[in-house]
Scaffold this active site. Structure first.
Site, mmCIF file in Angstrom:
data_model
loop_
_atom_site.group_PDB
_atom_site.id
_atom_site.type_symbol
_atom_site.label_atom_id
_atom_site.label_comp_id
_atom_site.label_asym_id
_atom_site.label_seq_id
_atom_site.Cartn_x
_atom_site.Cartn_y
_atom_site.Cartn_z
ATOM 1 C CD GLN A 137 29.314 34.530 22.529
ATOM 2 O OE1 GLN A 137 30.238 34.704 23.005
ATOM 3 N NE2 GLN A 137 28.646 35.319 21.852
ATOM 4 C CE LYS A 142 26.258 35.676 25.583
ATOM 5 N NZ LYS A 142 27.329 36.472 25.849
ATOM 6 C CE LYS A 151 34.614 34.654 24.911
ATOM 7 N NZ LYS A 151 33.148 36.193 24.539
ATOM 8 N N GLY A 179 35.925 41.111 20.892
ATOM 9 C CA GLY A 179 37.011 41.094 21.751
ATOM 10 C C GLY A 179 36.043 40.691 22.851
ATOM 11 C CG ASP A 180 35.068 38.072 26.559
ATOM 12 O OD1 ASP A 180 33.952 38.414 26.540
ATOM 13 O OD2 ASP A 180 35.833 37.826 27.977
ATOM 14 C CG ASN A 189 33.447 46.839 26.048
ATOM 15 O OD1 ASN A 189 32.676 46.864 25.588
ATOM 16 N ND2 ASN A 189 33.765 48.452 25.192
HETATM 17 P P1 NDP Z 1 37.723 44.590 29.734
HETATM 18 O O1 NDP Z 1 39.174 43.547 29.921
HETATM 19 O O2 NDP Z 1 36.885 45.327 29.151
HETATM 20 O O3 NDP Z 1 37.242 44.499 31.961
HETATM 21 C C1 NDP Z 1 36.769 43.737 32.695
HETATM 22 C C2 NDP Z 1 36.415 44.662 34.068
HETATM 23 O O4 NDP Z 1 36.293 43.282 35.010
HETATM 24 C C3 NDP Z 1 37.657 45.055 34.188
HETATM 25 O O5 NDP Z 1 37.609 45.370 35.420
HETATM 26 C C4 NDP Z 1 38.789 44.108 35.202
HETATM 27 O O6 NDP Z 1 39.548 44.228 35.961
HETATM 28 C C5 NDP Z 1 37.123 43.236 35.625
HETATM 29 N N1 NDP Z 1 37.825 42.400 36.117
HETATM 30 C C6 NDP Z 1 38.063 40.744 35.146
HETATM 31 N N2 NDP Z 1 38.546 39.778 35.643
HETATM 32 C C7 NDP Z 1 38.426 40.249 37.687
HETATM 33 C C8 NDP Z 1 38.483 39.343 38.597
HETATM 34 N N3 NDP Z 1 39.034 38.067 38.396
HETATM 35 N N4 NDP Z 1 37.732 39.829 39.299
HETATM 36 C C9 NDP Z 1 37.784 41.019 39.587
HETATM 37 N N5 NDP Z 1 37.427 41.938 38.320
HETATM 38 C C10 NDP Z 1 37.643 41.393 36.800
HETATM 39 O O7 NDP Z 1 36.171 43.457 29.886
HETATM 40 P P2 NDP Z 1 34.867 43.930 29.198
HETATM 41 O O8 NDP Z 1 34.527 44.705 30.060
HETATM 42 O O9 NDP Z 1 34.648 43.477 27.648
HETATM 43 O O10 NDP Z 1 34.007 41.835 29.770
HETATM 44 C C11 NDP Z 1 33.407 42.074 30.620
HETATM 45 C C12 NDP Z 1 32.770 40.846 31.124
HETATM 46 O O11 NDP Z 1 31.401 40.915 29.909
HETATM 47 C C13 NDP Z 1 33.339 39.470 30.512
HETATM 48 O O12 NDP Z 1 32.445 39.005 31.764
HETATM 49 C C14 NDP Z 1 32.590 39.229 29.149
HETATM 50 O O13 NDP Z 1 33.474 38.095 29.150
HETATM 51 C C15 NDP Z 1 31.582 39.970 29.419
HETATM 52 N N6 NDP Z 1 31.161 40.099 27.623
HETATM 53 C C16 NDP Z 1 31.370 41.122 27.081
HETATM 54 C C17 NDP Z 1 30.970 40.970 25.954
HETATM 55 C C18 NDP Z 1 31.914 42.539 25.240
HETATM 56 O O14 NDP Z 1 31.243 42.797 24.406
HETATM 57 N N7 NDP Z 1 32.802 43.122 25.408
HETATM 58 C C19 NDP Z 1 30.111 40.501 25.082
HETATM 59 C C20 NDP Z 1 29.134 40.118 26.289
HETATM 60 C C21 NDP Z 1 29.276 39.667 27.133
HETATM 61 P P3 NDP Z 1 41.249 44.326 36.085
HETATM 62 O O15 NDP Z 1 41.584 45.537 35.227
HETATM 63 O O16 NDP Z 1 41.802 44.827 37.503
HETATM 64 O O17 NDP Z 1 41.326 43.011 35.455
#
Ligand code: NDP
Length: 454
Positions: free
Chosen positions: A120, A123, A135, A174-175, A250
């Site tokens: 972070q 970034k 974080k 969020g994350d 997300n």
């Molecule tokens: P969400 O919780 O909204 O979604 C996460 C997704 O990834 C879900 O579909 C989940 O599936 C899947 N997932 C999580 N863990 C695993 C795993 N171990 N194996 C396979 N699939 C997995 O999170 P976000 O979309 O917010 O975040 C996704 C990534 O993006 C993360 O790395 C986060 O750090 C990064 N990120 C997010 C930001 C944001 O603004 N939200 C900003 C910058 C980076 P399931 O529901 O089955 O667990």
């Protein structure tokens, strides 16, 4: 770390800093991996700036300014008592207040939060918006929990965390596992405890109470905007390309949306249970209904969409594509998957998630000449739009969707160009990994040196 890195060709300052990190953080493989990935890019910067090594900037940068670990007790709907662990790592504030998301997932531990906090820093520097890196999160598993349980957990979490926050100190967002619902419960508890309407203390808020348009979409949109610019600079176009996205949270959902808007054909996405392929192109409304409204599994998509196939436990990278957007979690795309992607003709990979591509996989992609955008550049649109949210809060105003989106597009273009220019400056045109690491690092290192040994 799975294997010893070979740093023989690197600046001695890089070698000693990495040894220092391994010695002091022996049980934190994700943190070591994230540090190594940055340090491997920094020899050129250390060669041209001897003061960085002389002032031990790398060792200072790899040690968080503050690490907070706390107990989070909460009661479930049956009256049972649970105890989770909460974390906030305030990594570096040379460029501004700590800023970074909160992750609720059973895999969370101190090493994971440190890896995310470390990423972070760079970034946030790359956005050029004056924010430091941090974080946080918890090993709490929100899956299957009722709304009331989520509310109680969030309130307990914030009861401790609130004393460490403030719009000039530390601003979470969020994350994984933390979306609009959780941000609402945490902001409410903060407001109650502090007796202040301090909108700028947390981002990702609801639109009616201080949120920004496009914040929900920002990370996924931004990743695709970055990809489009990267492709264009290299004589390609996203329009008409076949795209696969991992995850269906997300980031993934809004990466699908923006890619479709730009004319791409998005055929697959996943969750931790498996993936779906839909050769007609993903039906975004159905995906949103299943994931955002029903909070159901991705398998439900194939149950309801004619012609779509669900592969339980499968690897989404088996699906042929020209552009891959890993947007789920760390280390989800390994070397074998990278080889499969290359074999299937992938031309670009952009990380929507944080560190989803393993170091071996990055090597495979780069050696095959695949354009590769690291997460600290490609997924910075989320945090950048968080800063836009804070700007609106400070001015007590609210921008239109179009205005917020055009600010995001401008920011992503700036991040892309900063990475591109840094890579070119160091004789590595098209190397976005080096470009992102060096550009972010130099901004933070210079600010640290200017502010003295603190
Ligand atoms: P969400 O919780 O909204 O979604 C996460 C997704 O990834 C879900 O579909 C989940 O599936 C899947 N997932 C999580 N863990 C695993 C795993 N171990 N194996 C396979 N699939 C997995 O999170 P976000 O979309 O917010 O975040 C996704 C990534 O993006 C993360 O790395 C986060 O750090 C990064 N990120 C997010 C930001 C944001 O603004 N939200 C900003 C910058 C980076 P399931 O529901 O089955 O667990």
């Amino acid at each position: 770390m799975t294997k010893e890195p070979n740093l023989a060709d690197h600046h001695p300052g890089v070698r000693s800093a990495f040894e220092h990190v391994v010695r002091r953080n022996p049980d934190e493989p994700e943190f070591q991996q994230a540090v190594l990935e940055v340090l491997e890019s920094l020899s050129p910067a250390l060669n041209t700036h001897p003061e960085y090594a002389a002032q031990r900037v790398l060792e200072r940068l790899c040690e968080p300014e503050r690490q907070i670990i706390f107990r989070v007790p909460w009661r479930d709907d049956q009256g049972g008592v649970h105890v989770n662990r909460g974390f906030r790592v305030e990594f570096n504030s040379a460029l501004g207040p700590y800023k970074g998301g909160l992750r609720f997932h059973p895999s969370v531990n101190l090493g994971v939060i440190k890896f995310l906090g470390f990423e972070q820093i760079f970034k946030n520097a790359l956005t050029g918006m004056g924010i430091g890196g941090g974080k946080g999160g918890s090993d709490f598993d929100p899956k299957g929990r009722s709304d009331a349980e989520i509310e109680r957990f969030c309130q307990s979490f914030m009861t401790e965390l609130h004393r460490h926050l403030g719009e000039y100190t530390d601003i979470p967002a969020g994350d994984i596992g933390v979306g609009g619902r959780e941000i609402g419960y945490m902001f409410g508890q903060y407001r109650r405890l502090s007796n202040r309407w301090e909108a700028g203390v947390i981002t990702g808020k609801g639109l009616d109470w201080g949120g920004s348009r496009v914040r929900t979409e920002a990370t996924g949109y931004g990743a695709v905007m970055f990809t489009e610019r990267m492709l264009e600079r290299n004589g390609r176009d996203l329009d008409g390309m076949r795209v696969v996205v991992s995850g269906s949270g997300n980031v993934a959902i809004y990466a699908v949306e923006k890619a479709q808007q730009l004319g791409a054909h998005v055929v697959a996405c996943s969750d931790s249970g498996g993936y779906v392929v839909d050769e007609r192109g993903l039906d975004l409304d159905l995906l949103k209904e299943i994931k955002e409204v029903e909070r159901a599994r991705i398998s439900a998509y194939a149950d309801r969409r004619k012609g779509a196939e669900y592969v339980a436990g499968g690897n989404v990278w088996d699906v042929p594509c020209q552009v891959a957007l890993p947007s789920a979690t760390q280390n989800e795309l390994d070397a074998a998957s990278a080889k499969r992607l290359v074999g299937n003709g992938v031309v670009a990979v952009a990380e929507g998630a944080n560190m989803p591509t393993t170091p071996d996989a990055v090597k495979v992609l780069r050696e095959a000449g695949v354009l590769f955008a690291p997460g600290k550049a490609a997924n910075a649109g989320g945090v950048a739009t968080s800063v836009l949210e804070m700007r609106q809060n400070a001015r007590r105003t609210s921008w239109s969707f179009e205005h917020a989106e055009s600010e995001l597009a401008e920011t992503m273009a700036g991040i892309h160009d900063r990475c591109e220019a840094a890579a070119e400056r160091h004789g590595a045109r098209g190397d976005y990994v080096l470009g992102a690491n060096v550009a972010g690092f130099e901004m933070v290192a210079d600010a640290m040196l200017a502010q003295g040994l603190i």
